[in-house]
Design an enzyme around this catalytic site. Structure first.
Site, PDB file in Angstrom:
ATOM      1  N   ARG A  58     -29.647  -1.054  -9.189  1.00 21.11           N
ATOM      2  CA  ARG A  58     -28.748  -0.344 -10.403  1.00 21.11           C
ATOM      3  C   ARG A  58     -29.468   0.500 -11.127  1.00 21.11           C
ATOM      4  O   ARG A  58     -28.600   0.939 -12.332  1.00 21.11           O
ATOM      5  CB  ARG A  58     -28.011  -1.642 -10.754  1.00 21.11           C
ATOM      6  CG  ARG A  58     -27.198  -2.434 -10.240  1.00 21.11           C
ATOM      7  CD  ARG A  58     -26.277  -3.199 -10.814  1.00 21.11           C
ATOM      8  NE  ARG A  58     -26.849  -4.099 -11.946  1.00 21.11           N
ATOM      9  CZ  ARG A  58     -26.089  -4.827 -12.584  1.00 21.11           C
ATOM     10  NH1 ARG A  58     -24.946  -5.037 -12.763  1.00 21.11           N
ATOM     11  NH2 ARG A  58     -26.769  -5.715 -13.996  1.00 21.11           N
ATOM     12  N   ASP A  59     -30.561   0.929 -11.055  1.00 19.31           N
ATOM     13  CA  ASP A  59     -31.204   1.841 -11.972  1.00 19.31           C
ATOM     14  C   ASP A  59     -32.104   2.767 -11.278  1.00 19.31           C
ATOM     15  O   ASP A  59     -33.448   2.913 -11.610  1.00 19.31           O
ATOM     16  CB  ASP A  59     -31.922   1.236 -13.347  1.00 19.31           C
ATOM     17  CG  ASP A  59     -32.249   2.082 -14.246  1.00 19.31           C
ATOM     18  OD1 ASP A  59     -31.772   3.230 -14.206  1.00 19.31           O
ATOM     19  OD2 ASP A  59     -33.105   1.975 -15.115  1.00 19.31           O
ATOM     20  N   VAL A  60     -31.710   3.297 -10.136  1.00 16.46           N
ATOM     21  CA  VAL A  60     -32.481   4.172  -9.192  1.00 16.46           C
ATOM     22  C   VAL A  60     -32.902   5.398 -10.032  1.00 16.46           C
ATOM     23  O   VAL A  60     -31.803   5.996 -10.064  1.00 16.46           O
ATOM     24  CB  VAL A  60     -32.081   4.243  -7.770  1.00 16.46           C
ATOM     25  CG1 VAL A  60     -32.894   5.329  -7.063  1.00 16.46           C
ATOM     26  CG2 VAL A  60     -32.160   2.923  -7.180  1.00 16.46           C
ATOM     27  N   ASN A 117     -38.326   5.060 -12.379  1.00 21.15           N
ATOM     28  CA  ASN A 117     -38.701   3.936 -11.714  1.00 21.15           C
ATOM     29  C   ASN A 117     -39.027   3.972 -10.567  1.00 21.15           C
ATOM     30  O   ASN A 117     -38.889   3.307  -9.597  1.00 21.15           O
ATOM     31  CB  ASN A 117     -37.161   2.956 -11.754  1.00 21.15           C
ATOM     32  CG  ASN A 117     -36.795   2.623 -13.066  1.00 21.15           C
ATOM     33  OD1 ASN A 117     -37.723   2.311 -13.926  1.00 21.15           O
ATOM     34  ND2 ASN A 117     -35.602   2.661 -13.542  1.00 21.15           N
TER      35      ASN A 117
END
Length: 180
Positions: free
Chosen positions: A99-101, A105
């Site tokens: 959910r936070d590619v 990251n």
């Protein structure tokens, strides 16, 4: 440590991440608490995050080499595929979605190892999201439209979408569009 919901999210993230054993995911080794302060110990990646790498190259008027972008995206894909298909002890898929590619990251080591990291807002099909209900976290310019519209019901397809946006950003120097 005074906010118990934050402590619980940290503990859940560490428990989730300690399940990962893949060369394209930054390894989490241990969860601990010292003098009331919770922490987890992760693999040290001697390198730089992809966003910093791209910004540095772009600040000198360049772009990342297309072969390097393809190599990095392939590593990201392998790491995300592993997380998406990870099973519990009974063989049931956990349904993990990062959910936070986003570029910040993704770590690239000096040895060209590609590591997906920061599963802090990940969600499992068999468990709760690691965020407060109704709270949208992540990097908006990399989020799939369905993730922005209904943050709680995203699938692995949202991570694949984000990977595509990361690739586009690395090839062109900009995201394809911003959600409004």
């Amino acid at each position: 440590t005074e906010d118990q919901s934050a402590v619980q999210m940290l503990i859940e993230e560490a428990r989730l991440c300690m399940r990962f054993h893949h060369p394209n995911i930054a390894q989490t080794f241990e969860l601990g608490c010292h003098d009331g302060t919770y922490f987890f110990i992760m693999e040290y990646v001697d390198g730089v995050d992809l966003g910093t790498m791209a910004n540095l190259v772009e600040s000198h008027g360049g772009r990342l080499d297309p072969a390097a972008v393809a190599f990095i995206c392939a590593g990201m894909s392998r790491g995300l595929d592993y997380a998406h298909n990870l099973c519990d002890e009974a063989g049931k898929r956990l349904g993990i979605v990062h959910r936070d590619v986003s570029p910040q990251n993704i770590m690239v080591s000096k040895d060209a190892d590609v590591k997906v990291m920061d599963f802090g807002i990940a969600k499992q099909r068999t468990g709760a999201a690691l965020t407060v209900a109704g709270f949208m976290a992540g990097t908006p310019e990399y989020m799939a439209p369905e993730q922005i519209q209904d943050f709680g019901t995203v699938t692995a397809q949202a991570d694949v979408y984000a990977l595509g946006v990361v690739a586009y950003r690395m090839f062109t120097g900009q995201v394809p569009f911003m959600h409004t």
